[in-house]
Write an enzyme that holds these catalytic residues in place. Sequence first.
Site, PDB file in Angstrom:
ATOM      1  N   ASP A 197       0.875  -1.180   0.000  1.00 52.18           N
ATOM      2  CA  ASP A 197       0.000   0.000   0.000  1.00 52.18           C
ATOM      3  C   ASP A 197       0.912   1.229   0.000  1.00 52.18           C
ATOM      4  O   ASP A 197       2.130   1.109   0.151  1.00 52.18           O
ATOM      5  CB  ASP A 197      -0.903  -0.018   1.250  1.00 52.18           C
ATOM      6  CG  ASP A 197      -1.809   1.207   1.322  1.00 52.18           C
ATOM      7  OD1 ASP A 197      -2.375   1.600   0.287  1.00 52.18           O
ATOM      8  OD2 ASP A 197      -1.945   1.803   2.415  1.00 52.18           O
ATOM      9  N   SER A 198       0.290   2.403  -0.085  1.00 55.19           N
ATOM     10  CA  SER A 198       1.080   3.638  -0.037  1.00 55.19           C
ATOM     11  C   SER A 198       1.635   3.891   1.371  1.00 55.19           C
ATOM     12  O   SER A 198       2.593   4.640   1.531  1.00 55.19           O
ATOM     13  CB  SER A 198       0.207   4.816  -0.457  1.00 55.19           C
ATOM     14  OG  SER A 198      -0.897   4.930   0.423  1.00 55.19           O
ATOM     15  N   CYS A 207      -4.339  -1.560  -1.784  1.00 57.29           N
ATOM     16  CA  CYS A 207      -4.508  -0.143  -2.076  1.00 57.29           C
ATOM     17  C   CYS A 207      -5.569  -0.030  -3.161  1.00 57.29           C
ATOM     18  O   CYS A 207      -5.393  -0.569  -4.260  1.00 57.29           O
ATOM     19  CB  CYS A 207      -3.178   0.428  -2.563  1.00 57.29           C
ATOM     20  SG  CYS A 207      -3.292   2.129  -3.129  1.00 57.29           S
ATOM     21  N   GLU A 260      -2.680   8.419   8.727  1.00 57.97           N
ATOM     22  CA  GLU A 260      -1.208   8.317   8.807  1.00 57.97           C
ATOM     23  C   GLU A 260      -0.669   9.026  10.053  1.00 57.97           C
ATOM     24  O   GLU A 260       0.383   8.699  10.555  1.00 57.97           O
ATOM     25  CB  GLU A 260      -0.550   8.908   7.550  1.00 57.97           C
ATOM     26  CG  GLU A 260      -0.735   8.084   6.278  1.00 57.97           C
ATOM     27  CD  GLU A 260       0.149   6.838   6.216  1.00 57.97           C
ATOM     28  OE1 GLU A 260       1.237   6.823   6.806  1.00 57.97           O
ATOM     29  OE2 GLU A 260      -0.270   5.858   5.563  1.00 57.97           O
ATOM     30  N   CYS A 294     -11.028   2.778   0.433  1.00 62.32           N
ATOM     31  CA  CYS A 294      -9.609   3.109   0.621  1.00 62.32           C
ATOM     32  C   CYS A 294      -9.197   2.350   1.867  1.00 62.32           C
ATOM     33  O   CYS A 294      -9.908   2.385   2.885  1.00 62.32           O
ATOM     34  CB  CYS A 294      -9.436   4.610   0.823  1.00 62.32           C
ATOM     35  SG  CYS A 294      -7.770   5.063   1.388  1.00 62.32           S
ATOM     36  N   HIS A 349      -7.051   2.869   4.029  1.00 55.33           N
ATOM     37  CA  HIS A 349      -6.788   3.684   5.224  1.00 55.33           C
ATOM     38  C   HIS A 349      -8.068   3.914   6.035  1.00 55.33           C
ATOM     39  O   HIS A 349      -7.995   4.162   7.244  1.00 55.33           O
ATOM     40  CB  HIS A 349      -6.230   5.059   4.847  1.00 55.33           C
ATOM     41  CG  HIS A 349      -4.770   5.076   4.520  1.00 55.33           C
ATOM     42  ND1 HIS A 349      -4.255   4.579   3.350  1.00 55.33           N
ATOM     43  CD2 HIS A 349      -3.701   5.541   5.231  1.00 55.33           C
ATOM     44  CE1 HIS A 349      -2.942   4.743   3.339  1.00 55.33           C
ATOM     45  NE2 HIS A 349      -2.583   5.328   4.477  1.00 55.33           N
TER      46      HIS A 349
HETATM   47  N1  DGL Z   1      -4.764   3.167   1.038  1.00 58.65           N
HETATM   48  C1  DGL Z   1      -4.765   3.498  -0.343  1.00 58.65           C
HETATM   49  C2  DGL Z   1      -6.094   3.214  -0.984  1.00 58.65           C
HETATM   50  O1  DGL Z   1      -6.705   2.235  -0.612  1.00 58.65           O
HETATM   51  C3  DGL Z   1      -4.042   4.752  -0.762  1.00 58.65           C
HETATM   52  C4  DGL Z   1      -4.416   6.024  -0.115  1.00 58.65           C
HETATM   53  C5  DGL Z   1      -3.491   7.146  -0.550  1.00 58.65           C
HETATM   54  O2  DGL Z   1      -2.285   6.949  -0.514  1.00 58.65           O
HETATM   55  O3  DGL Z   1      -3.996   8.207  -0.950  1.00 58.65           O
HETATM   56  O4  DGL Z   1      -6.530   3.879  -1.887  1.00 58.65           O
END
Ligand code: DGL
Length: 266
Positions: free
Chosen positions: A10-11, A73, A153, A185, A187
């Site tokens: 993931d990011s 992600c 984050e 997402c 996150h």
């Molecule tokens: N967690 C990621 C997603 O599911 C990326 C979020 C990001 O880096 O903007 O899209």
Amino acid sequence: MNKSPIGIFDSGIGGLTVVKAIQSALPCEQIVYFGDTARVPYGPKSQITIRKYAADDTAILMRYQPKMIIVACNTVSALALDVVEKSCGNIPVIGVLKAGATFAVQVTKNNRIGVIGTQATVSSNAYACAINALDPDIEVISQACPLFVPLAEEGFINHAATKLVAEHYLREIREQGIDTLVLGCTHYPILRQVIEETIGSGIRIIDSAEAVALKTRELLHDSGQLSRSQKASVPHLLVSDLPQKFSMLYQLFMGSEQPDVDLVEV
Ligand code: DGL
């Protein structure tokens, strides 16, 4: 082969929601996780950049000879799943987006599904396409919530700022008569409590992590690649910046000891 790890990326910390679900469904599998903390967030970036990042992330995981890759992600799943598939040869790839879309279609009763995600995911329309490919009668209402990623984050899990931002983003979508809301997402499940409280009762929240874990188990079982190890192992954690911060967030979110985290160059 069955001893090889499952590669997950993931990011940043978002993919840990998927790691948690995999650990619970497949406790004896080894995991190698890469969080691209030097370049998070991906969501506000262009498709060209996201596709480049996807290739880099896959190349890092491929050094560990994984038996499969999970794209934890949604942004990469929406815009660059083909890049990951091309970069990893013959091993299977599972993206979170399709799993989340399939789960939401199974759950909705009134055929009105809300999707919240990054700007790139929402602009790509990938959720609406995936959902309507399964059932064209379903209405999909989407909302980008870009500030949720930096809030997660920063570990602002139950913070007043997160509540304010959630109220701003979710005000309209909550008036749309949806009965299902996809956390599009990875996150966002970190902020689930605030999202749930803000969207109100009676709306089923979909976190694709669980669906991905079930799909992973099925895939490894059917291909005879389940690990035969008897004991759970700690994931091998890699990041592209600030390993110490990642380690603290891991502890906060996973409720474990502070793990070792290795720094890799992207
Ligand atoms: N967690 C990621 C997603 O599911 C990326 C979020 C990001 O880096 O903007 O899209």
